[in-house]
Scaffold this active site. Structure first.
Site, PDB file in Angstrom:
ATOM      1  N   LEU A  77      38.820  47.255  41.672  1.00  0.00           N
ATOM      2  CA  LEU A  77      38.422  46.201  40.755  1.00  0.00           C
ATOM      3  C   LEU A  77      36.933  45.913  40.957  1.00  0.00           C
ATOM      4  O   LEU A  77      36.346  46.352  41.949  1.00  0.00           O
ATOM      5  CB  LEU A  77      39.244  44.941  41.006  1.00  0.00           C
ATOM      6  CG  LEU A  77      40.752  45.072  40.789  1.00  0.00           C
ATOM      7  CD1 LEU A  77      41.470  43.809  41.265  1.00  0.00           C
ATOM      8  CD2 LEU A  77      41.075  45.349  39.331  1.00  0.00           C
ATOM      9  N   SER A  78      36.343  45.164  40.042  1.00  0.00           N
ATOM     10  CA  SER A  78      34.916  44.880  40.201  1.00  0.00           C
ATOM     11  C   SER A  78      34.641  44.167  41.515  1.00  0.00           C
ATOM     12  O   SER A  78      33.591  44.378  42.133  1.00  0.00           O
ATOM     13  CB  SER A  78      34.390  44.063  39.024  1.00  0.00           C
ATOM     14  OG  SER A  78      35.090  42.847  38.893  1.00  0.00           O
ATOM     15  N   GLU A  79      35.592  43.318  41.963  1.00  0.00           N
ATOM     16  CA  GLU A  79      35.440  42.661  43.267  1.00  0.00           C
ATOM     17  C   GLU A  79      36.784  42.522  43.969  1.00  0.00           C
ATOM     18  O   GLU A  79      37.800  42.189  43.347  1.00  0.00           O
ATOM     19  CB  GLU A  79      34.846  41.247  43.116  1.00  0.00           C
ATOM     20  CG  GLU A  79      33.473  41.195  42.505  1.00  0.00           C
ATOM     21  CD  GLU A  79      32.366  41.710  43.400  1.00  0.00           C
ATOM     22  OE1 GLU A  79      32.589  41.826  44.621  1.00  0.00           O
ATOM     23  OE2 GLU A  79      31.275  41.974  42.869  1.00  0.00           O
ATOM     24  N   THR A  80      36.773  42.780  45.260  1.00  0.00           N
ATOM     25  CA  THR A  80      37.856  42.434  46.174  1.00  0.00           C
ATOM     26  C   THR A  80      37.256  41.505  47.212  1.00  0.00           C
ATOM     27  O   THR A  80      36.177  41.777  47.749  1.00  0.00           O
ATOM     28  CB  THR A  80      38.445  43.679  46.849  1.00  0.00           C
ATOM     29  OG1 THR A  80      39.036  44.523  45.848  1.00  0.00           O
ATOM     30  CG2 THR A  80      39.497  43.304  47.885  1.00  0.00           C
TER      31      THR A  80
END
Length: 295
Positions: free
Chosen positions: A50-53
């Site tokens: 994902l774009s951020e974890t």
């Protein structure tokens, strides 16, 4: 060999009031005694893709509000600031009643950030079922000033990046570049050249324009960071710390309703506090997935 403790996670759509909109983030909980090295954190972020974890660890140094350590990872690197994953983290904490407080603090690379639960009137779906998110979350972030682009920069690289769309202004932040186009439609219809964006002398490229007359919104934007594994970010809270600074100088106001015009789309309420040099970002979130990491 002792088995590793399972790591609970939630996938949350941030800056959205329904599933599969806004920007998804994986929120992972680590106990204080469950130490994971940076390579493991980065590998898990790559696994989620994902774009951020982000990774939350409770800490008890604050005497005023509950505090968590918070770190953000794209699929390829750790980053200094992420708005939507912070909102997602606060949403999980508040919606699961993990703290007995309306405010939670996060210790991050960008200092202490706060998130506040702002209650709403109860909302009801068709059929009488109550919606999950009956509150906004307000994030308190540092403003990101915009300034002139380095005079030695070849501005043609930005024209190539936005595929020849008409550029009316270019500004820079410490790490990103902000490109202003002539109209809302120019932003929404732009076909970015990701290969050219990756050549730009910046970590991320913001593309923005003022809204059309009569719109409920003040401005729209899109955000691209291919060198960090994010060709186009669905909704970028941290970018609005710079966008608020830029548009306040152009519109002579401090309160904005902003729209990020990605394929998923997202809406943000933005307030610039000029005196304190802070930006308040307000939005909703919804949990779409929960589980455990087994390794």
């Amino acid at each position: 060999m002792v088995a590793r403790k399972r790591v609970k996670y939630s996938v949350v759509d941030a800056f959205a009031d329904s599933a599969f909109k806004g920007n998804p983030a994986a929120v992972c909980f680590l106990d204080d005694d469950d130490k994971r090295d940076n390579a493991w954190l980065q590998s898990l972020a790559a696994e989620f893709n994902l774009s951020e974890t982000c990774f939350l660890t409770p800490i008890t140094v604050s005497d005023v509000h509950p505090r968590f350590s918070l770190r953000w990872f794209t699929p390829v690197a750790e980053v200094d600031l992420c708005g939507h994953a912070t909102l997602a983290s606060a949403h999980v904490i508040f919606s699961n009643s993990l703290v007995d407080s309306e405010v939670v603090e996060f210790a991050t690379r960008s200092g202490i950030l706060t998130a506040k639960r702002v209650p709403l009137t109860s909302e009801i779906k068709d059929g009488g079922e109550e919606k999950e998110s009956t509150f906004f979350i307000e994030l308190d972030f540092p403003v990101v000033p915009t300034c002139e682009v380095n005079s030695a920069t070849d501005l043609s690289v930005f024209s190539n990046a936005v595929n020849g769309a008409t550029i009316v202004d270019i500004k820079a932040t410490a790490k990103d570049v902000l490109v202003v186009l002539s109209s809302w439609e120019s932003v929404t219809k732009m076909q970015p050249r990701i290969d050219e964006i990756s050549k730009c002398p910046c970590e991320g490229l913001m593309v923005t324009a003022a809204a059309s007359a009569g719109s409920q919104y003040d401005f729209c934007s899109r955000y691209f960071a291919p060198n960090f594994g994010i060709n186009e970010d669905p909704v970028t809270g941290s970018a609005h710390c710079a966008l608020a600074h830029y548009w306040s100088t152009k519109m002579n106001k401090c309160d904005f309703l902003a729209y990020q015009a990605s394929s998923r789309g997202g809406t943000l309420n933005v307030h610039l506090d000029k005196e304190k040099q802070r930006v308040l970002l307000r939005g909703k979130a919804i949990t779409v997935m929960e589980g455990c990491v087994l390794v």
